[in-house]
Design an enzyme around this catalytic site. Structure first.
Site, PDB file in Angstrom:
ATOM      1  N   GLY A 282       0.737  -1.264  -0.057  1.00  0.00           N
ATOM      2  CA  GLY A 282       0.117  -0.083  -0.052  1.00  0.00           C
ATOM      3  C   GLY A 282       0.746   1.096   0.049  1.00  0.00           C
TER       4      GLY A 282
ATOM      5  N   GLY B 270      -1.972   7.378   1.445  1.00  0.00           N
ATOM      6  CA  GLY B 270      -2.067   7.542   2.912  1.00  0.00           C
ATOM      7  C   GLY B 270      -0.476   7.390   3.367  1.00  0.00           C
ATOM      8  CB  ILE B 271       0.866   6.509   6.701  1.00  0.00           C
ATOM      9  CG1 ILE B 271       0.056   4.940   6.849  1.00  0.00           C
ATOM     10  CG2 ILE B 271      -0.086   7.206   7.380  1.00  0.00           C
ATOM     11  CD1 ILE B 271       0.068   4.415   8.128  1.00  0.00           C
TER      12      ILE B 271
ATOM     13  CB  THR C 211      -8.040  -6.623   2.038  1.00  0.00           C
ATOM     14  OG1 THR C 211      -8.785  -6.797   1.019  1.00  0.00           O
ATOM     15  CG2 THR C 211      -6.979  -5.459   1.640  1.00  0.00           C
TER      16      THR C 211
ATOM     17  CE1 TYR D  84     -18.417  -6.739   6.818  1.00  0.00           C
ATOM     18  CE2 TYR D  84     -19.967  -5.122   6.202  1.00  0.00           C
ATOM     19  CZ  TYR D  84     -18.711  -5.783   6.254  1.00  0.00           C
ATOM     20  OH  TYR D  84     -17.831  -4.770   5.811  1.00  0.00           O
TER      21      TYR D  84
END
Length: 322
Positions: free
Chosen positions: A36, A40-41, A136, A192
């Site tokens: 990733g 983002g970070i 994920t 869920y």
């Protein structure tokens, strides 16, 4: 509270930036994978690792975005060593392909930062038939780590340098179902809840690090495994948050507090870089970090060693089915 900049025993606080926690650290000769890496970070994690001299392999869904980020970092840091490889964590076939190609490259691996994640999407299943957040955030990283572990062991042995596995969890683990992880209801659409399922996947990150650390210690391997909370960061992670979608007042409110309450990305990347590189963390394994300091997970399930073992066995069965 982090907004006051109080420093912990490490000498850092939640206001510390990624560059501050790695100041003076020479990562030359180290090879790191960051999942990733293009959002983002992950962006600043990649940039600062490169800044400190590490060879960074960006494991990303969008290769074109990865190439653009690589170009941007090279413009700032001409000496940066960066590669881009395709990885879709929700697909075990993609994870296996990535690992196979990485191993075939004969690159060493000192640091694995399992950073990528998704948060609170509507219920859906991964290509392997697993609830998407669990697939994920946990299963993909579990399989990736499993497949690359021999390479990390070989690197640690031959380089005589400690390998480090970093799992980015979240204080969002506190929102998990009461059991922590519903091993028998992972794909139960009827029950869920997107936030509880997110919390469940973050508990899994913590327990994965805990059980992996125990096994590595038993084996006498010079590799550590730790998890962390990066902070409440102003990124696009919450893009699926139904409270914000289409609500102009909510968006205005969020915009007004971002600078005062949410960490900037350069601060959000600090804790994972502290865990990945700092000498203070040498030999520390199976722990949870927050604000670049040792901390404790906020719920009993996230500290449950027996649940960690059950999750390990459950995850091994999942990855062997495919």
């Amino acid at each position: 509270m982090w907004i006051f900049g109080w420093k912990g025993p490490s000498g850092f606080s939640a206001r510390s930036t990624a560059e501050e926690v790695t100041e003076g650290i020479d990562a030359t000769g180290l090879t790191a994978i960051v999942t990733g890496a293009t959002s983002g970070i992950g962006v600043d994690t990649t940039r600062v690792l490169a800044l400190r001299g590490a060879h960074v392999v960006m494991a990303v869904r969008n290769v074109e975005a990865g190439k653009k980020l690589k170009e941007s970092i090279l413009n700032e840091i001409p000496s940066a060593k960066i590669d881009v490889m395709q990885l879709e964590l929700s697909s075990m076939a993609s994870v296996r392909k990535f690992a196979s190609e990485y191993i075939a490259s004969c690159l060493p691996l000192n640091i694995l930062i399992n950073n990528a994640g998704i948060m609170a999407p509507p219920f859906s299943l991964s290509p392997d038939g697993i609830e998407l957040q669990f697939a994920t955030n946990h299963v993909g990283h579990f399989l990736l780590t499993h497949l690359l572990l021999d390479t990390m062991k070989k690197t640690a042995r031959e380089s005589n340098r400690e390998g480090r596995i970093v799992l980015v969890s979240s204080d969002g683990h506190k929102f998990a179902y009461n059991e922590g992880i519903r091993l028998d209801k992972i794909n139960n659409e009827a029950e869920y809840n997107c936030y509880r399922a997110y919390g469940q996947s973050k508990v899994a990150n913590i327990l994965h690090a805990k059980e992996l650390a125990r096994r590595l210690k038993e084996e006498g391997v010079n590799i550590t495994a730790n998890s962390l909370h990066p902070g409440e960061i102003a990124t696009n992670l919450a893009r699926n948050n139904g409270l914000l979608n289409g609500n102009i007042y909510a968006h205005q409110c969020l915009d007004s507090i971002k600078l005062s309450m949410l960490r900037r990305v350069i601060q959000g990347a600090a804790t994972q870089l502290y865990v990945a590189l700092h000498p203070q963390v040498k030999g520390v394994s199976g722990e949870f970090f927050k604000d670049s300091n040792l901390s404790k997970p906020g719920t009993a399930p996230a500290q449950d060693e027996e649940l960690a073992k059950q999750l390990w066995d459950f995850s091994m069965k999942m990855i062997k089915k495919q």
